[in-house]
Design a protein around this motif. Sequence first.
Motif, PDB file in Angstrom:
ATOM      1  N   ASP A   6      -3.311  12.555  -8.961  1.00  0.00           N
ATOM      2  CA  ASP A   6      -4.281  13.060  -7.990  1.00  0.00           C
ATOM      3  C   ASP A   6      -3.624  13.797  -6.836  1.00  0.00           C
ATOM      4  N   ILE A   7      -2.472  13.290  -6.371  1.00  0.00           N
ATOM      5  CA  ILE A   7      -1.845  13.944  -5.213  1.00  0.00           C
ATOM      6  C   ILE A   7      -0.337  13.766  -5.267  1.00  0.00           C
ATOM      7  N   LYS A   8       0.378  14.785  -4.827  1.00  0.00           N
ATOM      8  CA  LYS A   8       1.832  14.722  -4.714  1.00  0.00           C
ATOM      9  C   LYS A   8       2.176  14.759  -3.230  1.00  0.00           C
ATOM     10  N   ILE A   9       2.799  13.681  -2.758  1.00  0.00           N
ATOM     11  CA  ILE A   9       3.142  13.591  -1.344  1.00  0.00           C
ATOM     12  C   ILE A   9       4.652  13.756  -1.133  1.00  0.00           C
ATOM     13  N   THR A  10       5.437  12.854  -1.696  1.00  0.00           N
ATOM     14  CA  THR A  10       6.895  12.940  -1.573  1.00  0.00           C
ATOM     15  C   THR A  10       7.574  13.287  -2.892  1.00  0.00           C
ATOM     16  N   ASP A  45       0.857  -1.181   0.000  1.00  0.00           N
ATOM     17  CA  ASP A  45       0.000   0.000   0.000  1.00  0.00           C
ATOM     18  C   ASP A  45       0.891   1.229   0.000  1.00  0.00           C
ATOM     19  N   TYR A  46       1.032   1.824  -1.161  1.00  0.00           N
ATOM     20  CA  TYR A  46       1.979   2.926  -1.380  1.00  0.00           C
ATOM     21  C   TYR A  46       1.738   4.086  -0.415  1.00  0.00           C
ATOM     22  N   GLY A  47       0.473   4.367  -0.118  1.00  0.00           N
ATOM     23  CA  GLY A  47       0.133   5.513   0.716  1.00  0.00           C
ATOM     24  C   GLY A  47       0.576   5.388   2.158  1.00  0.00           C
ATOM     25  N   ALA A  48       0.929   4.165   2.586  1.00  0.00           N
ATOM     26  CA  ALA A  48       1.347   3.951   3.972  1.00  0.00           C
ATOM     27  C   ALA A  48       2.858   4.078   4.153  1.00  0.00           C
ATOM     28  N   LEU A  49       3.595   4.220   3.044  1.00  0.00           N
ATOM     29  CA  LEU A  49       5.054   4.165   3.099  1.00  0.00           C
ATOM     30  C   LEU A  49       5.691   5.533   3.357  1.00  0.00           C
ATOM     31  N   SER A  50       6.915   5.497   3.889  1.00  0.00           N
ATOM     32  CA  SER A  50       7.717   6.703   4.056  1.00  0.00           C
ATOM     33  C   SER A  50       8.257   7.128   2.696  1.00  0.00           C
ATOM     34  N   ALA A  51       8.857   8.305   2.656  1.00  0.00           N
ATOM     35  CA  ALA A  51       9.431   8.803   1.401  1.00  0.00           C
ATOM     36  C   ALA A  51      10.515   7.863   0.886  1.00  0.00           C
ATOM     37  N   GLU A  52      11.373   7.377   1.791  1.00  0.00           N
ATOM     38  CA  GLU A  52      12.459   6.476   1.387  1.00  0.00           C
ATOM     39  C   GLU A  52      11.911   5.155   0.867  1.00  0.00           C
ATOM     40  N   ASP A  53      10.930   4.592   1.572  1.00  0.00           N
ATOM     41  CA  ASP A  53      10.356   3.314   1.162  1.00  0.00           C
ATOM     42  C   ASP A  53       9.618   3.436  -0.170  1.00  0.00           C
ATOM     43  N   ARG A  54       8.974   4.572  -0.394  1.00  0.00           N
ATOM     44  CA  ARG A  54       8.289   4.794  -1.666  1.00  0.00           C
ATOM     45  C   ARG A  54       9.288   4.767  -2.816  1.00  0.00           C
ATOM     46  N   MET A  55      10.389   5.451  -2.643  1.00  0.00           N
ATOM     47  CA  MET A  55      11.377   5.520  -3.708  1.00  0.00           C
ATOM     48  C   MET A  55      12.030   4.164  -3.934  1.00  0.00           C
ATOM     49  N   ASN A  56      12.270   3.426  -2.852  1.00  0.00           N
ATOM     50  CA  ASN A  56      12.843   2.088  -2.986  1.00  0.00           C
ATOM     51  C   ASN A  56      11.899   1.162  -3.749  1.00  0.00           C
ATOM     52  N   LEU A  57      10.605   1.324  -3.502  1.00  0.00           N
ATOM     53  CA  LEU A  57       9.616   0.473  -4.159  1.00  0.00           C
ATOM     54  C   LEU A  57       9.466   0.839  -5.628  1.00  0.00           C
ATOM     55  N   ILE A  58       9.166   2.088  -5.880  1.00  0.00           N
ATOM     56  CA  ILE A  58       8.889   2.516  -7.248  1.00  0.00           C
ATOM     57  C   ILE A  58      10.165   2.597  -8.089  1.00  0.00           C
ATOM     58  N   GLY A  59      11.314   2.690  -7.416  1.00  0.00           N
ATOM     59  CA  GLY A  59      12.577   2.775  -8.142  1.00  0.00           C
ATOM     60  C   GLY A  59      12.904   1.531  -8.937  1.00  0.00           C
ATOM     61  N   ALA A  72      -3.976  17.763  -5.533  1.00  0.00           N
ATOM     62  CA  ALA A  72      -3.515  18.232  -4.221  1.00  0.00           C
ATOM     63  C   ALA A  72      -2.031  17.954  -4.069  1.00  0.00           C
ATOM     64  N   GLU A  73      -1.390  18.715  -3.194  1.00  0.00           N
ATOM     65  CA  GLU A  73       0.042  18.544  -2.957  1.00  0.00           C
ATOM     66  C   GLU A  73       0.342  18.802  -1.482  1.00  0.00           C
ATOM     67  N   LEU A  74       1.123  17.911  -0.875  1.00  0.00           N
ATOM     68  CA  LEU A  74       1.549  18.077   0.506  1.00  0.00           C
ATOM     69  C   LEU A  74       2.709  19.061   0.548  1.00  0.00           C
ATOM     70  N   MET A  75       2.475  20.221   1.163  1.00  0.00           N
ATOM     71  CA  MET A  75       3.490  21.268   1.225  1.00  0.00           C
ATOM     72  C   MET A  75       4.291  21.216   2.533  1.00  0.00           C
ATOM     73  N   ASN A  76       3.644  20.762   3.596  1.00  0.00           N
ATOM     74  CA  ASN A  76       4.271  20.720   4.915  1.00  0.00           C
ATOM     75  C   ASN A  76       5.014  19.392   5.086  1.00  0.00           C
ATOM     76  N   HIS A 102       3.811  13.408   8.072  1.00  0.00           N
ATOM     77  CA  HIS A 102       4.289  12.111   7.564  1.00  0.00           C
ATOM     78  C   HIS A 102       3.569  11.747   6.260  1.00  0.00           C
ATOM     79  N   PRO A 103       4.284  11.153   5.314  1.00  0.00           N
ATOM     80  CA  PRO A 103       3.657  10.770   4.042  1.00  0.00           C
ATOM     81  C   PRO A 103       2.454   9.835   4.165  1.00  0.00           C
ATOM     82  N   ASN A 104       2.335   9.132   5.317  1.00  0.00           N
ATOM     83  CA  ASN A 104       1.181   8.238   5.458  1.00  0.00           C
ATOM     84  C   ASN A 104      -0.136   8.993   5.629  1.00  0.00           C
ATOM     85  N   VAL A 105      -0.070  10.337   5.600  1.00  0.00           N
ATOM     86  CA  VAL A 105      -1.309  11.118   5.551  1.00  0.00           C
ATOM     87  C   VAL A 105      -2.097  10.754   4.298  1.00  0.00           C
ATOM     88  N   GLU A 106      -1.388  10.259   3.285  1.00  0.00           N
ATOM     89  CA  GLU A 106      -2.072   9.831   2.067  1.00  0.00           C
ATOM     90  C   GLU A 106      -3.048   8.692   2.347  1.00  0.00           C
TER      91      GLU A 106
END
Length: 278
Positions: A146-150, A111-125, A176-180, A184-188
């Motif tokens: 739809d949304i930009k998180i990391t 579940d991509y939305g539950a991952l941290s920025a590092e884990d997302r990049m490791n997965l999709i990379g 939508a885009e997470l600016m703050n 945590h990225p799991n806000v997605e």
Amino acid sequence: MIPYTYSLHKIHNTDNFGFEPNDYSRFKFGDEQVARSFGKDLADGFIRYYLTENFITGQIVVISSPYCFIPTATFAMKNYFVSQLNRWLVEHGGLVVQEAKVHRTITYKEDYGALSAEDRMNLIGNDSFHIDKDFLEGKTLLFLDDIKITGSHERMILKMVKEYGLKNDIHMLYYAELMNKDIHPNVENHLNYHQVKSIFHLEEIIKGGNFCINTRIVKYILNCDFNSFSIFLERQSGDFINNLYDLSLGNSYHTIESYSENLNYLKNYIYSNNYKLI
């Protein structure tokens, strides 16, 4: 090459997203009525804040978020974005848009939305994106999501752009885009599951008359516990059940071990009911 980035809603805190979280949740699970609203709003925002001052006279190509066989929720939003944008372009003497697809090669159950920025990049990379370079030559590209998180997906898109040597004007557009970055990225996932808490919450969306199946809902159904899955299946129409199976095969979900119990049950359910009909 630095792309122009536009987001309709900018998330600075979790008390006010600028949009209704329940709507976003329903959108992610196939509510086409919400997708229509999101797509039109995104087009209107892009027109208001960019196109009115920077009219594009040449050919525009709209490209939804990458997918293999089953479209993402963004694909439904893209359809209404294109309709709204085309109306404005024609009224102002522009060309109607064209569309293209970014093909991706890997499917995963995480579940991509539950991952941290590092884990997302490791997965999709580990994935690779492909597009028809010749078709795009000389055109302005609008990549929708739809949304930009990391920014992981955006980095993969720009990696593809570099690998293909694309020289196009490029715009990255988000609902939508997470600016703050303190959030945590799991806000997605907080948004994804804001209204959908179980497989049975899907039924109102599926039978609401405005349903458009997508990757997320197929993965969610296949990944739920077997008892809930079997009860859920009994309540669905034959068309939905057959479509669910065909799409699952098309995305190679039969090769994912954690989906095997539900998918085998689904296959046997279809064959059993076909036998009864005969």
